[in-house]
Scaffold this motif. Structure first.
Motif, PDB file in Angstrom:
ATOM      1  N   ILE A  87     -15.244 -25.957  19.503  1.00 38.71           N
ATOM      2  CA  ILE A  87     -15.436 -27.274  19.694  1.00 38.71           C
ATOM      3  C   ILE A  87     -16.873 -27.639  20.236  1.00 38.71           C
ATOM      4  CG2 ILE A  87     -14.645 -29.310  21.032  1.00 38.71           C
ATOM      5  CD1 ILE A  87     -12.439 -28.229  19.163  1.00 38.71           C
ATOM      6  N   THR A 187      -6.359 -42.080  29.905  1.00 42.65           N
ATOM      7  CA  THR A 187      -5.408 -41.343  29.075  1.00 42.65           C
ATOM      8  C   THR A 187      -5.491 -40.070  29.244  1.00 42.65           C
ATOM      9  OG1 THR A 187      -7.241 -41.275  27.394  1.00 42.65           O
ATOM     10  CG2 THR A 187      -5.734 -43.204  27.291  1.00 42.65           C
ATOM     11  N   LEU A 190      -3.223 -39.778  32.220  1.00 40.93           N
ATOM     12  CA  LEU A 190      -1.722 -40.119  32.018  1.00 40.93           C
ATOM     13  C   LEU A 190      -1.251 -39.320  31.216  1.00 40.93           C
ATOM     14  CD1 LEU A 190      -1.784 -44.117  31.531  1.00 40.93           C
ATOM     15  CD2 LEU A 190      -1.055 -42.625  33.437  1.00 40.93           C
ATOM     16  N   ARG A 191      -1.580 -38.686  30.033  1.00 41.92           N
ATOM     17  CA  ARG A 191      -1.153 -37.837  29.305  1.00 41.92           C
ATOM     18  C   ARG A 191      -0.569 -36.541  29.825  1.00 41.92           C
ATOM     19  NH1 ARG A 191      -5.205 -36.890  26.063  1.00 41.92           N
ATOM     20  NH2 ARG A 191      -4.591 -38.711  24.866  1.00 41.92           N
ATOM     21  N   ASN A 195       3.725 -36.311  30.642  1.00 37.70           N
ATOM     22  CA  ASN A 195       4.332 -35.336  30.069  1.00 37.70           C
ATOM     23  C   ASN A 195       5.275 -34.640  31.125  1.00 37.70           C
ATOM     24  OD1 ASN A 195       4.206 -34.768  27.071  1.00 37.70           O
ATOM     25  ND2 ASN A 195       2.032 -35.373  27.504  1.00 37.70           N
ATOM     26  N   LEU A 244       1.232 -26.711  25.865  1.00 39.26           N
ATOM     27  CA  LEU A 244       0.501 -27.746  24.917  1.00 39.26           C
ATOM     28  C   LEU A 244      -0.222 -28.600  25.686  1.00 39.26           C
ATOM     29  CD1 LEU A 244       0.530 -27.658  21.973  1.00 39.26           C
ATOM     30  CD2 LEU A 244       1.974 -29.546  22.133  1.00 39.26           C
ATOM     31  N   GLN A 245      -0.020 -29.219  27.015  1.00 39.34           N
ATOM     32  CA  GLN A 245      -0.452 -29.960  27.571  1.00 39.34           C
ATOM     33  C   GLN A 245      -1.931 -29.315  28.327  1.00 39.34           C
ATOM     34  OE1 GLN A 245      -0.409 -33.062  27.282  1.00 39.34           O
ATOM     35  NE2 GLN A 245       1.382 -32.970  25.856  1.00 39.34           N
ATOM     36  N   TYR A 247      -3.243 -26.962  26.949  1.00 42.52           N
ATOM     37  CA  TYR A 247      -4.334 -26.617  25.977  1.00 42.52           C
ATOM     38  C   TYR A 247      -4.744 -28.056  25.353  1.00 42.52           C
ATOM     39  CZ  TYR A 247      -5.762 -25.295  21.196  1.00 42.52           C
ATOM     40  OH  TYR A 247      -6.743 -25.119  20.065  1.00 42.52           O
ATOM     41  N   VAL A 248      -4.293 -29.106  25.288  1.00 43.26           N
ATOM     42  CA  VAL A 248      -4.805 -30.454  24.838  1.00 43.26           C
ATOM     43  C   VAL A 248      -5.678 -30.764  26.005  1.00 43.26           C
ATOM     44  CG1 VAL A 248      -4.159 -32.799  24.717  1.00 43.26           C
ATOM     45  CG2 VAL A 248      -2.947 -31.018  23.619  1.00 43.26           C
ATOM     46  N   LEU A 251      -8.858 -28.951  25.604  1.00 44.20           N
ATOM     47  CA  LEU A 251      -9.598 -29.144  24.377  1.00 44.20           C
ATOM     48  C   LEU A 251     -10.112 -30.509  24.411  1.00 44.20           C
ATOM     49  CD1 LEU A 251      -9.234 -28.156  21.083  1.00 44.20           C
ATOM     50  CD2 LEU A 251      -7.753 -30.017  20.980  1.00 44.20           C
ATOM     51  N   LEU A 252      -9.600 -31.569  24.901  1.00 45.78           N
ATOM     52  CA  LEU A 252     -10.185 -32.781  24.977  1.00 45.78           C
ATOM     53  C   LEU A 252     -11.438 -32.611  25.723  1.00 45.78           C
ATOM     54  CD1 LEU A 252      -7.108 -35.469  25.111  1.00 45.78           C
ATOM     55  CD2 LEU A 252      -8.810 -34.917  23.303  1.00 45.78           C
ATOM     56  N   MET A 255     -13.889 -31.458  23.876  1.00 39.89           N
ATOM     57  CA  MET A 255     -14.520 -32.475  22.883  1.00 39.89           C
ATOM     58  C   MET A 255     -15.407 -33.541  23.477  1.00 39.89           C
ATOM     59  SD  MET A 255     -11.594 -33.041  20.243  1.00 39.89           S
ATOM     60  CE  MET A 255     -13.013 -33.144  18.623  1.00 39.89           C
TER      61      MET A 255
END
Lengths: 265, 67
Positions: A87, A187, A190-191, A195, A244-245, A247-248, A251-252, A255
């Motif tokens: 990334i 966000t 909150l994500r 979750n 997954l969370q 990781y996300v 990842l974000l 980014m």
């Protein structure tokens, strides 16, 4: 605490809600006037687990890795390569790798607490914990951006889209600024929070609902165990979501950092 | 039977992100089926798209409890 028996609730099912996440009346112990609750202890425990694991794995690092060192290197290498290098890019990803690796495993262990018997509470289902992490990442990506481009250059990079005619600027610049600087951390937090919150709520609902149906009798003898089977199925789904969370989130973060470091076109 | 109308609203609002996430992974799966060697590149893009679409559902659940 979560178990709502018929006697306790007077024959009425009490659905779990945000109250199930409120530990303020169940302080474990007090430090001065501050009540220390379960999520706070978990947060510290999570940090300790991550530290101890990586410290033990790399304390006596050898050229031919042992079992623990191999596990540590695989864990580190996964975040380093699949998140950091892919990334941010091979030019300047290496100085962010320690942050990303720590972040990923810290979130992962704190999410995994939702499924570890005896703990069974995801730390980040308390919104304030997730907000703190998002605030940290907001400081970091804005910090590296301002350091590289200067304050005005960075604001221009984030809020003036390239390849758009200047006629559209009055519309697009506030929108881009709003979305890239103000909404992103919200966000992001909150994500992760929602979750974990929703997953844990589902688990409480199916477990206490199953108990209630069993006590209700009649058709409940069929429906109650069915609810518990579903609770087990959802537990496995939650394991996936926990990974997954984490990781996300990482990842974000990567980014946003790479967006802040990007050269102007 | 009592409850909160917000939750019905949230259920309706979750249809959109649900369809969106389905479309993202459908595209990801067919992309990998056509070109298996592109999986590692497609994966992070798919998960990013998933996270962005999911944000709508997430904002919904937060608002359903807050409002």
């Amino acid at each position: 605490m979560f178990g709502t028996t018929m006697a306790a609730s007077g024959g009425e099912f009490v659905a779990p809600g945000p109250n199930s996440f409120d530990f303020s009346k169940q302080a474990l112990f007090h430090i001065g006037d501050t009540a220390v609750t379960k999520p706070m202890v978990q947060l510290v425990l999570g940090a300790l687990v991550v530290f101890v694991f990586f410290y033990a794995a790399f304390r006596r690092a050898t050229l031919v890795p042992g079992r623990l060192q191999f596990a540590g290197e695989s864990a580190y290498g996964m975040v380093r390569n699949s998140i950091g290098r892919d990334i941010i890019g091979s030019h300047d990803f290496i100085k962010f790798v320690p942050y990303l690796v720590t972040l990923f495993f810290f979130i992962l262990i704190n999410n995994a607490f939702a499924s570890i018997p005896g703990i069974q509470f995801p730390t980040f289902s308390r919104a304030s914990m997730a907000y703190a992490l998002a605030a940290l990442s907001w400081l970091i990506y804005n910090g590296v951006g301002i350091k590289k481009h200067g304050l005005l250059g960075y604001l221009k990079l984030q809020s003036v889209p390239s390849g758009v005619s200047p006629v559209m600027y009055p519309l697009l610049v506030p929108l881009e600024f709003f979305s890239n600087i103000l909404v992103r951390p919200v966000t992001l937090a909150l994500r992760l929070f929602a979750n974990m919150f929703a997953g844990h709520l589902l688990l409480i609902l199916f477990s206490t609902g199953g108990l209630f149906l069993l006590e209700y009798g009649g058709i409940g003898y069929v429906a109650g165990p069915l609810a518990w089977v579903l609770a087990i199925a959802i537990s496995f789904l939650e394991l996936l979501v926990q990974f997954l969370q984490a990781y996300v989130f990482t990842l974000l973060n990567a980014m946003y950092i790479s967006g802040a470091l990007a050269d102007e076109h | 039977m009592d409850g909160n109308l917000n939750m019905i609203g949230y259920g309706l609002a979750a249809i959109g992100p649900g369809v969106g996430i389905g479309l993202i992974f459908a595209a990801y799966i067919s992309g990998v089926a056509r070109q298996p060697e592109a999986q590692s590149r497609l994966q992070s893009i798919a998960i990013l798209g998933f996270a962005l679409a999911e944000a709508l559902a997430i904002i919904g659940i937060a608002l359903a409890f807050v409002l």
